[in-house]
Design a protein around this motif. Sequence first.
Motif, PDB file in Angstrom:
ATOM      1  N   TYR A 242      10.017  27.941 -66.551  1.00 15.04           N
ATOM      2  CA  TYR A 242       9.464  28.426 -65.374  1.00 15.04           C
ATOM      3  C   TYR A 242      10.450  29.593 -64.896  1.00 15.04           C
ATOM      4  O   TYR A 242      10.156  30.805 -64.654  1.00 15.04           O
ATOM      5  CB  TYR A 242       9.238  27.461 -64.179  1.00 15.04           C
ATOM      6  N   SER A 243      11.699  29.020 -64.565  1.00 13.20           N
ATOM      7  CA  SER A 243      12.557  29.856 -63.634  1.00 13.20           C
ATOM      8  C   SER A 243      13.193  31.081 -64.649  1.00 13.20           C
ATOM      9  O   SER A 243      12.875  32.061 -64.135  1.00 13.20           O
ATOM     10  CB  SER A 243      13.804  29.084 -63.539  1.00 13.20           C
ATOM     11  N   GLU A 244      13.139  30.953 -65.958  1.00 10.35           N
ATOM     12  CA  GLU A 244      13.844  32.356 -66.785  1.00 10.35           C
ATOM     13  C   GLU A 244      12.532  33.243 -66.912  1.00 10.35           C
ATOM     14  O   GLU A 244      12.878  34.277 -66.539  1.00 10.35           O
ATOM     15  CB  GLU A 244      13.914  31.860 -68.342  1.00 10.35           C
ATOM     16  N   PRO A 245      11.217  32.713 -67.384  1.00 16.69           N
ATOM     17  CA  PRO A 245      10.253  34.034 -67.331  1.00 16.69           C
ATOM     18  C   PRO A 245      10.001  34.468 -65.841  1.00 16.69           C
ATOM     19  O   PRO A 245       9.755  35.694 -65.708  1.00 16.69           O
ATOM     20  CB  PRO A 245       9.151  33.576 -67.785  1.00 16.69           C
ATOM     21  N   THR A 246      10.183  33.603 -64.689  1.00 11.57           N
ATOM     22  CA  THR A 246       9.663  34.245 -63.399  1.00 11.57           C
ATOM     23  C   THR A 246      10.736  35.095 -62.876  1.00 11.57           C
ATOM     24  O   THR A 246      10.370  36.322 -62.169  1.00 11.57           O
ATOM     25  CB  THR A 246       9.757  33.082 -62.522  1.00 11.57           C
ATOM     26  N   THR A 247      12.100  34.790 -63.237  1.00  9.98           N
ATOM     27  CA  THR A 247      13.174  35.635 -62.999  1.00  9.98           C
ATOM     28  C   THR A 247      13.153  37.017 -63.678  1.00  9.98           C
ATOM     29  O   THR A 247      13.527  38.136 -63.221  1.00  9.98           O
ATOM     30  CB  THR A 247      14.601  35.105 -63.123  1.00  9.98           C
ATOM     31  N   LEU A 248      12.675  37.053 -64.879  1.00 11.61           N
ATOM     32  CA  LEU A 248      12.855  38.218 -65.722  1.00 11.61           C
ATOM     33  C   LEU A 248      11.481  38.953 -65.817  1.00 11.61           C
ATOM     34  O   LEU A 248      11.471  40.086 -65.758  1.00 11.61           O
ATOM     35  CB  LEU A 248      12.744  37.788 -67.298  1.00 11.61           C
TER      36      LEU A 248
END
Length: 309
Positions: A242-248
């Motif tokens: 979740y966090s990686e694609p949401t941040t990118l």
Amino acid sequence: MTARVATRPRKRQRMRLAPYIFVAPAVVLFVVFMLVPILYAAWLSFQSYKLEGGGILGTRVQVFAGLDNYISVLSDPALATGFGHLGLYGIIAVPLTLGLALLFALLLDVPAARAKRFSQTAIFIPYAVPGVVAALLWGFMYLPSTSPFSYISRELGWGTIPFLEDPGIFGSIANIAIWGGVGFNMIIIYTSLRGIPDEIYEAARLDGAGELQIALRIKIPLVVPALVLTGIFSLIGALQLYSEPTTLKPMTDVISQTWVPLMTIYRNAFLTDDLPGAAALSVVLAVGTVAVSALVLWLTNRRNKGAQS
């Protein structure tokens, strides 16, 4: 004498109650912060909202919806696409994370290795970096305008590296997870290696085995339980992406609001105000995670029983 005899049952009763008293705080925390939210999400997944009274001023009430939310979730094309993205990401991230963790653990366990404490710390430090911070750090390294890799590539005449485009986005996101997860898995595998008796290594060396043969024929087979454990952790982590694609996401047009299932859950719960749909998808994802973990354990136990027979 009578007083001493009377105090003995009290001491025995206290000793019997002691384990329950020590366990009680953990049980209370588990029930309040784990069991109750899980049961509430499961109950909410069978509900829906409808307007009563008609018009704009109608009152929204909660009603029982049966399996409608699950049917709607499972028939949503975005869910299949999201799990497809998870599959491609997992194919890259899980094997490389486990492979690098095993490689580093084996290298640190070699008797001739130097600076082991420094190496362990250097490999483990990325795990201590929060996922959002790591994604931001790597995101700036991926952006064409700030990426040192793309700058070098352009200077060599090769053009900009498409880190944030299809299909490179999968490797870019997997790289962030690998960078942060190798250290944790390496510590687990290395701890398992340190638990192997030295007599086994000495006997193998007396038989003429080299370090490579010892690693392949002794160390790796004996740390299979640790590999299974880290493999399950990696699979669960992949399903919870979740966090990686949401941040990118603000850095690229490739990542949508439903790029992975957890992003779809967030959209349903907080952007479209569809809490029952988000709860249903959460239950589906949780059941799928448990099923995958159980399947891995079952296959591993079956393989071990076959090897022993």
